[in-house]
Design an enzyme around this catalytic site. Sequence first.
Site, PDB file in Angstrom:
ATOM      1  N   LYS A 134      -0.677  -2.927   1.002  1.00  0.00           N
ATOM      2  CA  LYS A 134      -1.596  -2.986   2.010  1.00  0.00           C
ATOM      3  C   LYS A 134      -1.465  -4.091   2.840  1.00  0.00           C
ATOM      4  O   LYS A 134      -1.898  -4.211   3.944  1.00  0.00           O
ATOM      5  CB  LYS A 134      -2.976  -3.422   1.111  1.00  0.00           C
ATOM      6  CG  LYS A 134      -3.629  -2.404   0.489  1.00  0.00           C
ATOM      7  CD  LYS A 134      -5.126  -2.705  -0.359  1.00  0.00           C
ATOM      8  CE  LYS A 134      -5.402  -1.745  -1.445  1.00  0.00           C
ATOM      9  NZ  LYS A 134      -6.427  -2.258  -2.394  1.00  0.00           N
TER      10      LYS A 134
ATOM     11  N   LYS B   6      -1.668  13.842   2.961  1.00  0.00           N
ATOM     12  CA  LYS B   6      -2.620  13.345   1.873  1.00  0.00           C
ATOM     13  C   LYS B   6      -4.077  12.876   2.912  1.00  0.00           C
ATOM     14  O   LYS B   6      -3.952  12.335   3.636  1.00  0.00           O
ATOM     15  CB  LYS B   6      -2.152  11.938   1.024  1.00  0.00           C
ATOM     16  CG  LYS B   6      -3.490  11.454   0.169  1.00  0.00           C
ATOM     17  CD  LYS B   6      -3.362  10.211  -0.507  1.00  0.00           C
ATOM     18  CE  LYS B   6      -4.134   9.614  -1.337  1.00  0.00           C
ATOM     19  NZ  LYS B   6      -5.286   9.085  -0.966  1.00  0.00           N
TER      20      LYS B   6
ATOM     21  N   LYS C 251      -9.334   8.449   4.089  1.00  0.00           N
ATOM     22  CA  LYS C 251     -10.095   7.578   5.284  1.00  0.00           C
ATOM     23  C   LYS C 251      -9.220   7.040   6.023  1.00  0.00           C
ATOM     24  O   LYS C 251      -9.375   6.929   7.242  1.00  0.00           O
ATOM     25  CB  LYS C 251     -11.005   6.654   4.367  1.00  0.00           C
ATOM     26  CG  LYS C 251     -12.072   7.262   3.588  1.00  0.00           C
ATOM     27  CD  LYS C 251     -12.854   6.101   2.986  1.00  0.00           C
ATOM     28  CE  LYS C 251     -12.319   5.439   1.765  1.00  0.00           C
ATOM     29  NZ  LYS C 251     -12.823   6.164   0.419  1.00  0.00           N
TER      30      LYS C 251
HETATM   31  P1  ADP Z   1      -9.033   7.103   0.406  1.00  0.00           P
HETATM   32  O1  ADP Z   1      -7.612   7.264   0.346  1.00  0.00           O
HETATM   33  O2  ADP Z   1      -9.639   7.991   1.167  1.00  0.00           O
HETATM   34  O3  ADP Z   1      -9.199   5.585   0.865  1.00  0.00           O
HETATM   35  P2  ADP Z   1      -9.706   6.110  -2.079  1.00  0.00           P
HETATM   36  O4  ADP Z   1      -8.496   5.299  -2.090  1.00  0.00           O
HETATM   37  O5  ADP Z   1     -10.971   5.244  -1.966  1.00  0.00           O
HETATM   38  O6  ADP Z   1      -9.571   7.167  -1.125  1.00  0.00           O
HETATM   39  O7  ADP Z   1      -9.861   7.088  -3.417  1.00  0.00           O
HETATM   40  C1  ADP Z   1     -11.112   7.198  -4.108  1.00  0.00           C
HETATM   41  C2  ADP Z   1     -10.810   8.320  -5.217  1.00  0.00           C
HETATM   42  O8  ADP Z   1     -10.541   9.456  -4.690  1.00  0.00           O
HETATM   43  C3  ADP Z   1      -9.665   7.950  -6.109  1.00  0.00           C
HETATM   44  O9  ADP Z   1      -9.799   8.291  -7.408  1.00  0.00           O
HETATM   45  C4  ADP Z   1      -8.591   8.726  -5.552  1.00  0.00           C
HETATM   46  O10 ADP Z   1      -7.386   9.111  -6.440  1.00  0.00           O
HETATM   47  C5  ADP Z   1      -9.354  10.168  -5.084  1.00  0.00           C
HETATM   48  N1  ADP Z   1      -8.483  10.784  -3.989  1.00  0.00           N
HETATM   49  C6  ADP Z   1      -8.628  10.150  -2.567  1.00  0.00           C
HETATM   50  N2  ADP Z   1      -7.980  11.081  -1.672  1.00  0.00           N
HETATM   51  C7  ADP Z   1      -7.403  12.074  -2.436  1.00  0.00           C
HETATM   52  C8  ADP Z   1      -6.688  13.279  -2.108  1.00  0.00           C
HETATM   53  N3  ADP Z   1      -6.345  13.456  -0.887  1.00  0.00           N
HETATM   54  N4  ADP Z   1      -6.571  14.062  -3.109  1.00  0.00           N
HETATM   55  C9  ADP Z   1      -7.027  13.992  -4.355  1.00  0.00           C
HETATM   56  N5  ADP Z   1      -7.594  12.763  -4.740  1.00  0.00           N
HETATM   57  C10 ADP Z   1      -8.029  11.933  -3.924  1.00  0.00           C
END
Ligand code: ADP
Length: 325
Positions: free
Chosen positions: A113, A193, A196
């Site tokens: 980050k 992947k 957000k």
């Molecule tokens: P983002 O990458 O959108 O910011 P987060 O890090 O907030 O998502 O993830 C919240 C939850 O959703 C976590 O448990 C994460 O493992 C799951 N998650 C996020 N993106 C994916 C994805 N592309 N495929 C599967 N699980 C995901």
Amino acid sequence: MARILTGIQSSGRPHLGNILGAIIPAIELSKNPKNESFFFIADLHSLTTLKSGTERAEFVRAIAATWLAFGFDHNKNVFWRQSRIQEHAELAWYLNCFTPFPMLANATSFKEKSEKLADVNAGLFTYPVLQAADILLYDANIIPVGKDQKQHLEMTKDIASRFNQLAGKEILVLPEPKIDERIMTIPGIDGQKMSKSYHNYIDIFLLESDLKKVTKKILSDSKGLEEPKDPDNDITFKMYSLLATDDEIAAMRSKYVAGGYGYGHAKQALYEYILEKFAEPRRIFNYYMENTAELESILTSGESKARAIAQHTISKVRDVLGFSS
Ligand code: ADP
Ligand code: TRP
């Protein structure tokens, strides 16, 4: 009886990746009558990256509405906003003083980050300590999370052990991560992947016309309508396969291979599938987003359950630290 606990940051509206990768599997675990589930919205954590209060409040509502839309039973379980239980911040401070500086400085997620973000604040640095407090306040046993969270869970155990060592007994319960290797990474509309932060996500709760626009943007190669296509190298097909039944997937596969079926057709089919498959969650989501007083009352009653447990733990911690006598 196992106590399952997990949180999702309110840093955006939940997308298909969050729903298939985190929300649906956690709700499945919560349906086991032997489990007691503690699901919360990590709105304090979201402050590390999102500063707008208006946006945060909107995202908190959207995340809460998503859990409910996918059938989370808030009466049987515990459902709350982290910021409403002051003990999270209080315990995080105490635990900060049991966390070696190098443990945080070497954390992979902090390093990643801090390379990506312009605002590298102290909250981002102590993020894992607040996460440890979230878990330890509720004596949670099992923490379902994505692979990227494994190190945070190891830190939680390490911090809890250091505290217990001072106490001379097990005041804080050491949790176990539950990383489901079967859960695949959901691809975004560009094939990376879905996230957000990459702006490549599908928000299944969008208005129909906006959802259609997003599905049209899914990346595909330049093969013409008549040409046979390779389903195994196509993002639209991958997304369709994550949602459809085996028979439906096989039927779609044949259309790709046969030719005479364009990517536009496949994207239209995916769009229609999302609308149909998620019709009920979309209805419930919209209901709560419009009836915010009801959502508020569900969260408030969850918060009184959470608070009672958090207060019990914090009083034991205060006793050990000499803050109660
Ligand atoms: P983002 O990458 O959108 O910011 P987060 O890090 O907030 O998502 O993830 C919240 C939850 O959703 C976590 O448990 C994460 O493992 C799951 N998650 C996020 N993106 C994916 C994805 N592309 N495929 C599967 N699980 C995901
Ligand atoms: N760090 C987690 C994520 O980004 C969210 C989170 C905060 C969490 N506190 C937690 C997850 C406690 C599990 C347990 O996905």
